[in-house]
Design an enzyme around this catalytic site. Sequence first.
Site, short mmCIF file in Angstrom:
data_model
loop_
_atom_site.label_atom_id
_atom_site.label_comp_id
_atom_site.label_asym_id
_atom_site.label_seq_id
_atom_site.Cartn_x
_atom_site.Cartn_y
_atom_site.Cartn_z
N GLY A 240 0.66 -1.07 0.22
CA GLY A 240 -0.01 -0.12 0.09
C GLY A 240 0.91 1.31 0.07
N GLY A 243 2.32 5.38 5.22
CA GLY A 243 1.52 6.15 6.03
C GLY A 243 0.44 5.62 6.12
N GLY A 245 -0.48 2.91 7.32
CA GLY A 245 -0.81 2.22 8.13
C GLY A 245 -0.03 0.33 8.68
N LYS A 246 1.04 -0.27 7.80
CA LYS A 246 1.78 -1.21 7.06
C LYS A 246 1.87 -1.30 8.51
CE LYS A 246 3.48 -0.51 2.82
NZ LYS A 246 3.19 1.61 3.13
N THR A 247 3.25 -0.44 9.06
CA THR A 247 3.95 -0.92 10.20
C THR A 247 3.05 -0.86 10.85
OG1 THR A 247 5.86 0.05 8.30
CG2 THR A 247 6.17 -0.13 11.20
N HIS A 463 -8.02 33.49 -10.97
CA HIS A 463 -7.70 31.84 -11.53
C HIS A 463 -8.45 30.84 -10.88
CE1 HIS A 463 -3.96 29.47 -13.25
NE2 HIS A 463 -4.64 28.84 -12.02
N GLU A 464 -8.16 31.36 -9.52
CA GLU A 464 -9.04 29.99 -8.14
C GLU A 464 -10.29 30.43 -8.60
OE1 GLU A 464 -6.76 28.00 -7.06
OE2 GLU A 464 -5.08 29.43 -7.87
N HIS A 467 -10.99 28.19 -11.87
CA HIS A 467 -11.38 26.97 -11.31
C HIS A 467 -12.63 26.47 -10.60
CE1 HIS A 467 -7.02 25.66 -12.76
NE2 HIS A 467 -6.34 26.97 -11.33
P1 ADP Z 1 3.97 2.55 6.78
O1 ADP Z 1 2.68 1.84 5.77
O2 ADP Z 1 4.32 3.70 5.66
O3 ADP Z 1 4.21 1.52 7.49
P2 ADP Z 1 3.01 3.38 9.56
O4 ADP Z 1 2.15 1.94 9.92
O5 ADP Z 1 4.49 3.67 9.64
O6 ADP Z 1 3.13 3.86 8.09
O7 ADP Z 1 2.05 4.32 9.62
C1 ADP Z 1 2.88 6.27 10.11
C2 ADP Z 1 1.72 6.62 11.62
O8 ADP Z 1 0.67 6.46 10.39
C3 ADP Z 1 1.06 5.46 12.84
O9 ADP Z 1 2.06 5.61 13.48
C4 ADP Z 1 -0.06 6.00 12.81
O10 ADP Z 1 -0.05 7.62 13.50
C5 ADP Z 1 -0.47 6.54 11.56
N1 ADP Z 1 -1.56 5.43 11.25
C6 ADP Z 1 -1.34 4.95 9.94
N2 ADP Z 1 -2.77 4.21 9.20
C7 ADP Z 1 -3.30 4.35 10.84
C8 ADP Z 1 -4.17 3.89 10.83
N3 ADP Z 1 -4.89 3.10 10.30
N4 ADP Z 1 -4.59 3.77 12.01
C9 ADP Z 1 -4.33 4.94 12.79
N5 ADP Z 1 -3.27 5.58 12.15
C10 ADP Z 1 -2.84 5.30 11.56
#
Ligand code: ADP
Length: 657
Positions: A240, A243, A245-247, A463-464, A467
């Site tokens: 994905g 940011g 939320g994969k990690t 301009h804006e 749009h």
């Molecule tokens: P990546 O997908 O790049 O690994 P991370 O998991 O590191 O992204 O997400 C970064 C931060 O964004 C997390 O520490 C969290 O605070 C926030 N975040 C991302 N997705 C969610 C979610 N679904 N719910 C709550 N917080 C989220």
Amino acid sequence: MAKETNNTNPKKPRFSSYWIYGIILLFIIGMQLFSGGSGWSTPPEITPAKMERYLAEGDITKIEIITNTKSAKIYLTEEALKKDIHKNAQGQTLLPSASQVPSYTVKFGDAQNFENSINAALESNSMQDTVEVRFDQESNMLGELLLTLLPFILIIGIWIFLMRRMSGGATGGAGGQIFNIGKSKARLFDEKTDMKVTFKDVAGLEGAKEEVQEIVDFLKNPEKYTSLGGKIPKGALLVGPPGTGKTLLAKAVAGEAKVPFFSLSGSDFVEMFVGVGASRVRDLFKQAKDKSPAIIFIDEIDAIGRARGKNNFTGSNDERENTLNQLLTEMDGFGTNTNVIVLAATNRADILDKALMRAGRFDRQIYVDLPDVRERKEIFDVHLRPIKTSESLDLDFLAKQTPGFSGADIANVCNEAALIAARKGKSAVDKQDFLDAVDRIVGGLEKKNKIITPDEKKTIAYHEAGHATVSWLLEHAAPLVKVTIVPRGQSLGAAWYLPEERLIVRPEQMADEMCATMGGRAAEKVMFDKISTGALSDLEKVTKQARAMVTIYGLNDQIGNLTYYDSTGQSDYNFSKPYSEETAKIIDKEISRIIEEQYLRAIKLLEENKDKLTTLADRLLEKEVIFKDDLERIFGKRPFEKKDDSEKKEEELQEKE
Ligand code: ADP
């Protein structure tokens, strides 16, 4: 008392480089001690005159002249040693064979003179035969040893220093890094480590959460699944945009699964040394197997999992391929691991090696997408927990204001809003702070002191407004959220839309979008009959879109139903075009025709609505920021307004009731 139980092997003294230093030092001291006479304490010093007197008295049996140190060793006869005046001489009582040890030393300036004076004294006492005079050189054992060892010590020292630098920050005792370089750098989370993230902290992402939860379940009671003959999956790939939320999801797995969880990043495998990556992979899997059932999480797997190239021009970077090969065999080779599940995260699934993606390795791919309105609301909910907000805060409104934001962006908005409120000295964070935070994150810092002439400001406003007007009047253009002429970051003004989430796009929808994008420049043309450079990013956007229509999506009649797109990403198109010169001409002509058509369409629309455009621009100049409501007041309700999903769902629910 709590016992240290995680140390399975009994306490062995650890090998450390300080031992080497210690041994070397001991060796030097030993050499010094046992390197003969010079090791004993030096005999007392006497003057040459005294020496001559003792000589005359017949006390001396031997004189050893050491030329390089400009000193002489005086050996007394055994009878003389018993005399009272020699009670300070060395070897008095210590040794039976005292004459083996020099009793005195004498310092002299010039060896020749010294010898002459001794000879004269011997002659005058006619003692030439009884006193032995010898010449000698004394070697300084310690100094010479140091001199010979110094280069080696230096080289070894530099080598140790470099090794430490390279294995930078690897865990393990001091000096242990050299021997740990092939060990995996994974961090281990298990029952003992405090992992605070749970599935509750992950908002939205229901599908992904379910799949990950299942993996946790597999590990907790594998029998449930294997009893019917099924096999437990070997791995899951979280794919994905950044940011999303994969990690975080993986962290939640670590928090929920009560099994050991090894976490590391793809780049941790690769080091300067050849073969380290592969050995780290081996070590990682070995550790995991020892603790099985276990989960291994590899973040940013694209660092090692990138497709193995066919054309390795440079011949370098074999190391990464070795690492990948090792990973492939560990995941599904002979010696297959049992009950070790590999989770990996990437935002570049397209560049991963096919062999890595095939079933049997990463059996499952879990897509983690950008959140929709409802999910954004939930994410806001999670991140607002620690923040003191004013009562009136409307989460739905916030979620609607943040189209296209990822979870990380939303977390950032919440934090930024709290900072903004604190800067203003408020006791709670309110709606305006959140809006400011959104603006700041989208557009960058507000540039209050950017110098804009009134003339320029007017141009920007029109301009804006252009749009906004065009997008309002076209059915398929994205509905507007807000327009601003406050300069931020690189831009002088901005119009924000809530793009519809479309899975397939029709040519008329693309045309409407392009028309709205050209609306800015069209408004300048209509109002002032002049155009400016302010439309650069608009032009870039439409050009890309038009090119995509013609060369990628096959939406152009002249070119027809073909595409020059290559999804494998391994084409050689970088160097040569896949079409003829003639086709290239047609493509260029078509792109230009499409854009020009939309530009003229925008001009026509604006000319028909010149009065409304002017009202809107004036309001914009006055208020700097205007929202959807202001547009509704000027234009009336938008005829093609679609209800968004949440509203639809609410209505459905009401109908059911
Ligand atoms: P990546 O997908 O790049 O690994 P991370 O998991 O590191 O992204 O997400 C970064 C931060 O964004 C997390 O520490 C969290 O605070 C926030 N975040 C991302 N997705 C969610 C979610 N679904 N719910 C709550 N917080 C989220």
